[in-house]
Design an enzyme around this catalytic site. Sequence first.
Site, PDB file in Angstrom:
ATOM      1  N   HIS A  67       0.836  -1.206   0.000  1.00  0.00           N
ATOM      2  CA  HIS A  67       0.000   0.000   0.000  1.00  0.00           C
ATOM      3  C   HIS A  67       0.871   1.257   0.000  1.00  0.00           C
ATOM      4  O   HIS A  67       0.652   2.180  -0.790  1.00  0.00           O
ATOM      5  CB  HIS A  67      -0.925  -0.023   1.217  1.00  0.00           C
ATOM      6  N   GLU A  68       1.853   1.284   0.886  1.00  0.00           N
ATOM      7  CA  GLU A  68       2.721   2.465   0.974  1.00  0.00           C
ATOM      8  C   GLU A  68       3.602   2.610  -0.269  1.00  0.00           C
ATOM      9  O   GLU A  68       3.889   3.727  -0.701  1.00  0.00           O
ATOM     10  CB  GLU A  68       3.579   2.407   2.242  1.00  0.00           C
ATOM     11  N   HIS A  71       1.758   4.513  -2.935  1.00  0.00           N
ATOM     12  CA  HIS A  71       1.926   5.963  -2.745  1.00  0.00           C
ATOM     13  C   HIS A  71       3.296   6.400  -3.264  1.00  0.00           C
ATOM     14  O   HIS A  71       3.409   7.391  -3.983  1.00  0.00           O
ATOM     15  CB  HIS A  71       1.831   6.332  -1.257  1.00  0.00           C
TER      16      HIS A  71
END
Length: 152
Positions: A67-68, A71
Amino acid sequence: MDEQEIQRLVEEVSLQYFGMPFLHKALFNSRLRTTGGRYLLNTHNIELNYRYYEMYGKEELVGIVKHELCHYHLHITGRGYKHRDKDFRELLKAVDAPRFCKRMMNEEKEKKVYMYECMGCSLQYVRRRQINTKRYVCGKCKGKLILIKKTS
């Protein structure tokens, strides 16, 4: 798991799922309470919550890392990196990353409950916040309020 292991894990996940290297730092931040991790826009570093690793294991941590990294890679390439952006949601689906992490177990604060009673009409009030009994009175009969029970 220490800082070098998490750095290696993030670099491996980045190459495996995104085909691009992770060139910045990945580290644990003990001050994170309710979030699994965060991507820092100004330094491009990724901070992860160690308690998620302790509680849920490596699989959940890999999901948070993916998820990170969504980003990270979108921000580096100049595309939409925010949760609401279409590019972000599409990349999450492509790498099978979770949109949100699991909730922390045992993280709910015990809610304080204050019980007040009117001396005039015996009406009881239950509140989550403490009130000043010198300033406030009963709404029904304007009688004086007293604290009868504080539950924590």
